[in-house]
Design a protein around this motif. Structure first.
Motif, short mmCIF file in Angstrom:
data_model
loop_
_atom_site.label_atom_id
_atom_site.label_comp_id
_atom_site.label_asym_id
_atom_site.label_seq_id
_atom_site.Cartn_x
_atom_site.Cartn_y
_atom_site.Cartn_z
N THR A 94 0.62 5.35 -13.60
CA THR A 94 1.33 5.67 -12.50
C THR A 94 0.76 6.27 -11.40
OG1 THR A 94 1.51 8.07 -13.60
CG2 THR A 94 3.50 6.24 -14.04
N HIS A 95 1.08 5.88 -10.41
CA HIS A 95 0.53 6.08 -8.90
C HIS A 95 0.36 7.74 -8.67
CE1 HIS A 95 -1.67 5.81 -5.17
NE2 HIS A 95 -0.60 6.47 -4.76
N TRP A 96 1.41 8.53 -8.87
CA TRP A 96 1.51 9.74 -8.57
C TRP A 96 0.52 10.62 -9.15
CZ3 TRP A 96 2.69 11.82 -12.85
CH2 TRP A 96 3.74 11.17 -13.79
N ASN A 103 -2.68 9.63 -9.40
CA ASN A 103 -3.67 9.40 -8.53
C ASN A 103 -3.59 9.54 -7.04
OD1 ASN A 103 -5.25 8.49 -10.80
ND2 ASN A 103 -3.96 6.70 -10.93
N CYS A 104 -2.20 9.45 -6.42
CA CYS A 104 -2.08 9.81 -4.97
C CYS A 104 -2.80 10.98 -4.63
CB CYS A 104 -0.66 9.39 -4.80
SG CYS A 104 -0.27 9.48 -2.95
N LYS A 105 -3.47 10.96 -3.61
CA LYS A 105 -4.26 12.06 -3.16
C LYS A 105 -3.17 12.98 -2.55
CE LYS A 105 -8.94 11.81 -3.09
NZ LYS A 105 -10.19 11.02 -2.61
N ASN A 112 0.92 -1.19 0.02
CA ASN A 112 0.16 -0.05 0.00
C ASN A 112 0.99 1.30 0.04
OD1 ASN A 112 -2.22 -1.49 0.11
ND2 ASN A 112 -2.20 -1.79 2.50
N CYS A 113 0.43 2.24 -0.53
CA CYS A 113 0.95 3.55 -0.67
C CYS A 113 0.99 4.29 0.72
CB CYS A 113 0.17 4.64 -1.32
SG CYS A 113 1.01 6.23 -1.45
N THR A 114 2.40 4.72 1.38
CA THR A 114 2.64 4.89 2.56
C THR A 114 1.70 6.46 2.72
OG1 THR A 114 4.36 5.85 2.03
CG2 THR A 114 4.49 3.79 3.08
N LYS A 115 1.51 7.15 1.76
CA LYS A 115 0.94 8.50 1.90
C LYS A 115 -0.87 8.43 1.83
CE LYS A 115 4.56 11.28 0.81
NZ LYS A 115 5.48 10.66 0.04
N CYS A 116 -1.20 7.54 0.88
CA CYS A 116 -2.81 7.41 0.78
C CYS A 116 -3.40 6.22 1.04
CB CYS A 116 -3.20 8.15 -0.53
SG CYS A 116 -2.80 6.81 -1.99
N GLY A 117 -2.38 4.81 1.30
CA GLY A 117 -2.96 3.76 1.46
C GLY A 117 -3.63 2.98 0.40
ZN ZN Z 1 -0.55 7.32 -2.51
#
Ligand code: ZN
Length: 131
Positions: free
Chosen positions: A66-68, A70-72, A2-7
Motif C-alpha cells: 500500500t502506498h501510504w 511508503n509515501c514520504k 504518479n502520487c500527487t504528494k511524492c511523485g
Molecule cells: Zn506518495
C-alpha cells in the motif's frame, strides 16, 4: 499514475473487500504474516498483512505494498525528522571514519619520509632477519 504528494508511480487496486487502495506500482517480495503491520496486495487484488521477505524465505511472494506506507508526504513530520537525523548521523560517522583513516595514512607517510639515522636503519634491517 504518479502520487500527487511524492511523485512515485502508483496504481489504484480494488481489493477483495471492495476497497480501492493506492499501492506502489513496483512489486516487492513479502511473506504473509498476520502479526505484521504492512499491508500487501497481490496483482489480483487480494490484500493481506505481510512483512518484507528476507533472502532465503521459502514462502516469499511478489506483491504491491500500500502506498501510504511508503509515501514520504504521508509520514508524520516528527518521524521524517527522526529519519533525517539518523541519516545525518550515519553520514557523520562515515565522514569521521574517513577523516581518521586519512590522518593515519598521512601520519604514516610523514614518518616514512623522515630522514633516519643509519643506526636506526641498521637496527630495522637486523630485525627483519628475525621475521
Ligand atoms: Zn506518495
Amino acid at each position: 499514475m504518479n502520487c500527487t504528494k511524492c511523485g512515485k508511480r502508483i496504481l489504484f487496486m480494488k481489493t477483495q473487500n471492495d476497497r480501492t487502495m493506492p499501492v506502489d506500482e513496483q512489486m516487492v517480495y513479502v511473506v504473509p504474516d498476520d502479526s505484521a503491520r504492512l499491508l500487501a496486495v497481490t496483482h489480483t487484488g487480494y490484500s493481506f498483512h505481510a512483512r518484507l521477505a528476507n533472502a532465503g524465505d521459502k514462502d516469499a511472494r511478489k506483491a504491491h505494498l500500500t502506498h501510504w506506507a511508503n509515501c514520504k508526504k504521508h509520514t508524520p513530520n516528527h518521524v521524517q525528522a527522526a529519519r533525517d537525523e539518523y541519516d545525518r548521523r550515519q553520514e557523520e560517522v562515515i565522514d569521521n571514519k574517513l577523516a581518521f583513516q586519512r590522518k593515519r595514512y598521512e601520519e604514516a607517510r610523514r614518518i616514512e619520509r623522515q630522514k633516519r639515522e643509519p643506526s636506526e636503519v641498521a637496527e630495522q634491517i637486523s630485525l627483519l632477519h628475525f621475521l
